[in-house]
Design a protein around this motif. Structure first.
Motif, PDB file in Angstrom:
ATOM      1  N   THR A   9      40.557  44.916  38.568  1.00 58.86           N
ATOM      2  CA  THR A   9      41.676  44.086  38.141  1.00 58.86           C
ATOM      3  C   THR A   9      41.804  42.834  39.008  1.00 58.86           C
ATOM      4  O   THR A   9      42.354  41.835  38.568  1.00 58.86           O
ATOM      5  CB  THR A   9      43.006  44.869  38.196  1.00 58.86           C
ATOM      6  OG1 THR A   9      43.106  45.466  39.492  1.00 58.86           O
ATOM      7  CG2 THR A   9      43.035  45.956  37.129  1.00 58.86           C
ATOM      8  N   SER A  10      41.252  42.896  40.222  1.00 57.44           N
ATOM      9  CA  SER A  10      41.244  41.717  41.081  1.00 57.44           C
ATOM     10  C   SER A  10      40.121  41.872  42.108  1.00 57.44           C
ATOM     11  O   SER A  10      39.632  42.980  42.305  1.00 57.44           O
ATOM     12  CB  SER A  10      42.583  41.581  41.806  1.00 57.44           C
ATOM     13  OG  SER A  10      42.609  42.484  42.895  1.00 57.44           O
ATOM     14  N   PRO A  11      39.713  40.780  42.747  1.00 58.09           N
ATOM     15  CA  PRO A  11      38.633  40.881  43.739  1.00 58.09           C
ATOM     16  C   PRO A  11      38.920  41.930  44.824  1.00 58.09           C
ATOM     17  O   PRO A  11      37.994  42.578  45.314  1.00 58.09           O
ATOM     18  CB  PRO A  11      38.568  39.475  44.328  1.00 58.09           C
ATOM     19  CG  PRO A  11      39.064  38.592  43.236  1.00 58.09           C
ATOM     20  CD  PRO A  11      40.138  39.383  42.537  1.00 58.09           C
ATOM     21  N   ASP A  13      40.163  44.725  44.431  1.00 53.03           N
ATOM     22  CA  ASP A  13      39.837  46.048  43.870  1.00 53.03           C
ATOM     23  C   ASP A  13      38.350  46.267  43.678  1.00 53.03           C
ATOM     24  O   ASP A  13      37.931  47.326  43.217  1.00 53.03           O
ATOM     25  CB  ASP A  13      40.450  46.172  42.460  1.00 53.03           C
ATOM     26  CG  ASP A  13      41.886  46.584  42.531  1.00 53.03           C
ATOM     27  OD1 ASP A  13      42.351  46.877  43.635  1.00 53.03           O
ATOM     28  OD2 ASP A  13      42.521  46.580  41.462  1.00 53.03           O
ATOM     29  N   HIS A  96      35.426  38.188  32.619  1.00 53.85           N
ATOM     30  CA  HIS A  96      35.986  38.845  33.796  1.00 53.85           C
ATOM     31  C   HIS A  96      35.535  38.274  35.130  1.00 53.85           C
ATOM     32  O   HIS A  96      35.785  38.864  36.174  1.00 53.85           O
ATOM     33  CB  HIS A  96      35.661  40.350  33.738  1.00 53.85           C
ATOM     34  CG  HIS A  96      36.201  40.995  32.500  1.00 53.85           C
ATOM     35  ND1 HIS A  96      35.456  41.822  31.704  1.00 53.85           N
ATOM     36  CD2 HIS A  96      37.413  40.882  31.907  1.00 53.85           C
ATOM     37  CE1 HIS A  96      36.187  42.217  30.666  1.00 53.85           C
ATOM     38  NE2 HIS A  96      37.382  41.656  30.764  1.00 53.85           N
ATOM     39  N   PRO A  98      36.621  36.001  37.170  1.00 52.07           N
ATOM     40  CA  PRO A  98      37.607  35.871  38.263  1.00 52.07           C
ATOM     41  C   PRO A  98      38.065  37.206  38.850  1.00 52.07           C
ATOM     42  O   PRO A  98      38.707  37.220  39.902  1.00 52.07           O
ATOM     43  CB  PRO A  98      38.801  35.157  37.589  1.00 52.07           C
ATOM     44  CG  PRO A  98      38.245  34.562  36.335  1.00 52.07           C
ATOM     45  CD  PRO A  98      37.148  35.470  35.900  1.00 52.07           C
ATOM     46  N   CYS A  99      37.755  38.314  38.173  1.00 50.75           N
ATOM     47  CA  CYS A  99      38.151  39.620  38.716  1.00 50.75           C
ATOM     48  C   CYS A  99      37.258  40.050  39.876  1.00 50.75           C
ATOM     49  O   CYS A  99      37.597  40.971  40.618  1.00 50.75           O
ATOM     50  CB  CYS A  99      38.088  40.699  37.639  1.00 50.75           C
ATOM     51  SG  CYS A  99      39.089  40.325  36.204  1.00 50.75           S
ATOM     52  N   TYR A 100      36.118  39.402  40.023  1.00 49.71           N
ATOM     53  CA  TYR A 100      35.145  39.862  41.025  1.00 49.71           C
ATOM     54  C   TYR A 100      35.143  39.058  42.321  1.00 49.71           C
ATOM     55  O   TYR A 100      34.835  39.605  43.371  1.00 49.71           O
ATOM     56  CB  TYR A 100      33.734  39.807  40.426  1.00 49.71           C
ATOM     57  CG  TYR A 100      33.513  40.785  39.312  1.00 49.71           C
ATOM     58  CD1 TYR A 100      33.150  42.098  39.587  1.00 49.71           C
ATOM     59  CD2 TYR A 100      33.688  40.397  37.987  1.00 49.71           C
ATOM     60  CE1 TYR A 100      32.959  43.005  38.566  1.00 49.71           C
ATOM     61  CE2 TYR A 100      33.485  41.301  36.954  1.00 49.71           C
ATOM     62  CZ  TYR A 100      33.134  42.601  37.252  1.00 49.71           C
ATOM     63  OH  TYR A 100      32.943  43.503  36.238  1.00 49.71           O
ATOM     64  N   ARG A 102      36.654  36.073  45.051  1.00 47.33           N
ATOM     65  CA  ARG A 102      37.772  35.309  45.598  1.00 47.33           C
ATOM     66  C   ARG A 102      37.470  33.818  45.539  1.00 47.33           C
ATOM     67  O   ARG A 102      36.321  33.414  45.404  1.00 47.33           O
ATOM     68  CB  ARG A 102      38.008  35.698  47.058  1.00 47.33           C
ATOM     69  CG  ARG A 102      38.739  37.009  47.271  1.00 47.33           C
ATOM     70  CD  ARG A 102      38.868  37.333  48.753  1.00 47.33           C
ATOM     71  NE  ARG A 102      37.577  37.708  49.358  1.00 47.33           N
ATOM     72  CZ  ARG A 102      36.820  36.915  50.101  1.00 47.33           C
ATOM     73  NH1 ARG A 102      37.214  35.680  50.371  1.00 47.33           N
ATOM     74  NH2 ARG A 102      35.676  37.337  50.587  1.00 47.33           N
ATOM     75  N   LYS A 103      38.485  33.038  45.744  1.00 45.33           N
ATOM     76  CA  LYS A 103      38.330  31.575  45.797  1.00 45.33           C
ATOM     77  C   LYS A 103      37.304  31.189  46.877  1.00 45.33           C
ATOM     78  O   LYS A 103      37.419  31.640  48.019  1.00 45.33           O
ATOM     79  CB  LYS A 103      39.691  30.961  46.128  1.00 45.33           C
ATOM     80  CG  LYS A 103      39.726  29.465  46.155  1.00 45.33           C
ATOM     81  CD  LYS A 103      41.169  29.006  46.385  1.00 45.33           C
ATOM     82  CE  LYS A 103      41.348  27.587  46.069  1.00 45.33           C
ATOM     83  NZ  LYS A 103      41.172  26.518  46.753  1.00 45.33           N
ATOM     84  N   GLU A 135      36.421  27.972  35.957  1.00 46.72           N
ATOM     85  CA  GLU A 135      36.544  29.310  36.540  1.00 46.72           C
ATOM     86  C   GLU A 135      35.468  29.559  37.587  1.00 46.72           C
ATOM     87  O   GLU A 135      35.725  30.101  38.650  1.00 46.72           O
ATOM     88  CB  GLU A 135      36.419  30.383  35.449  1.00 46.72           C
ATOM     89  CG  GLU A 135      37.695  30.614  34.711  1.00 46.72           C
ATOM     90  CD  GLU A 135      37.632  31.825  33.792  1.00 46.72           C
ATOM     91  OE1 GLU A 135      36.636  32.591  33.854  1.00 46.72           O
ATOM     92  OE2 GLU A 135      38.571  31.996  33.017  1.00 46.72           O
TER      93      GLU A 135
END
Ligand code: SAM
Length: 211
Positions: A9-11, A13, A96, A98-100, A102-103, A135
């Motif tokens: 759901t986010s980097p 995770d 997906h 951006p879920c993997y 970070r900036k 993205e």
């Protein structure tokens, strides 16, 4: 079908400990190279040799292809060759990404021989578009390098037009690329490059820098 693809759901995770050896993670830190639409992972593995101190990830949407690529990587590890810093995961990179990451996490991205999607109504399926470039740019650090290759002239023109529309990228000149090991590998390490070379030897490589 990609409704069934699981993704973090986010980097924060995104658990990389199941992908790489503990040794590789200690040595390399975070993932910094992404091979998008990696197919059978030939280039992903080649990258792991070229950059033994970076974690390389291949993103591929087709399950059987991912399984094959992962098997090859595990085989390479078992034989004591490199590969402890390479992994291929199943993912729809267009949805997906951006879920993997970070900036500013990545220093290298590759889009090698992406699917052309010739029909105009399918252009929105192309993995490079000005919107998706925004993205990708988010995950790339300043100065990061994006390699693109295709043997389809029409797709080359499309990718060029999309990069030209994006203020975040600047083309890297041929003279700057002299001796670049990734460019050299593109001609040999990917299944599609081999096919293109067999056909008529044409493949169009362009490289961009995140500004
Ligand atoms: N890069 C490899 C090479 O050069 O040999 C494979 C090129 S192949 C023509 C394009 C690959 O992109 C296919 O394996 C396809 O399944 C994958 N692909 C297409 N759309 C994708 C997406 N949204 N996310 C991840 N992979 C995708």
């Amino acid at each position: 079908a990609d409704m069934l693809v699981t993704y973090p759901t986010s980097p924060a995770d995104f658990d990389i400990t199941r992908l790489y050896t503990r040794d590789a993670i200690e040595r390399c830190g975070h993932i910094s190279v992404a091979d998008v639409g990696c197919g059978y992972g030939g280039m992903t593995m080649r990258l792991s040799e070229l950059f033994p101190n970076k974690l390389i990830i291949g993103l591929e949407i087709r399950e059987v292809v991912v399984e094959y690529a992962q098997e090859q990587i595990l085989k390479q590890r078992a034989e004591g060759r490199s590969g402890d810093n390479a992994a291929v995961i199943r993912s729809n990179a267009m949805k997906h990404f951006p879920c993997y990451f970070r900036k500013g996490q990545l220093d290298t991205m590759l889009f090698l021989f992406p699917d052309p999607h010739f029909k105009k109504s399918n252009h929105r399926r192309r993995i490079i578009s000005v919107n998706l470039l925004a993205e990708y740019a988010y995950a790339l650090k300043k100065g990061a390098i994006v390699y693109t290759a295709t043997d389809v002239f029409e797709l080359r023109q499309w990718m060029d037009s999309q990069f030209a529309l994006s203020p975040m990228f600047q083309e890297v000149t041929d003279s700057e690329l002299k001796g670049d090991p990734v460019v050299a590998a593109i001609g040999t390490a990917t299944a599609d490059a081999e096919r293109a070379l067999r056909k008529d030897g044409t493949h169009y490589i362009k490289v961009y820098r995140r500004v």
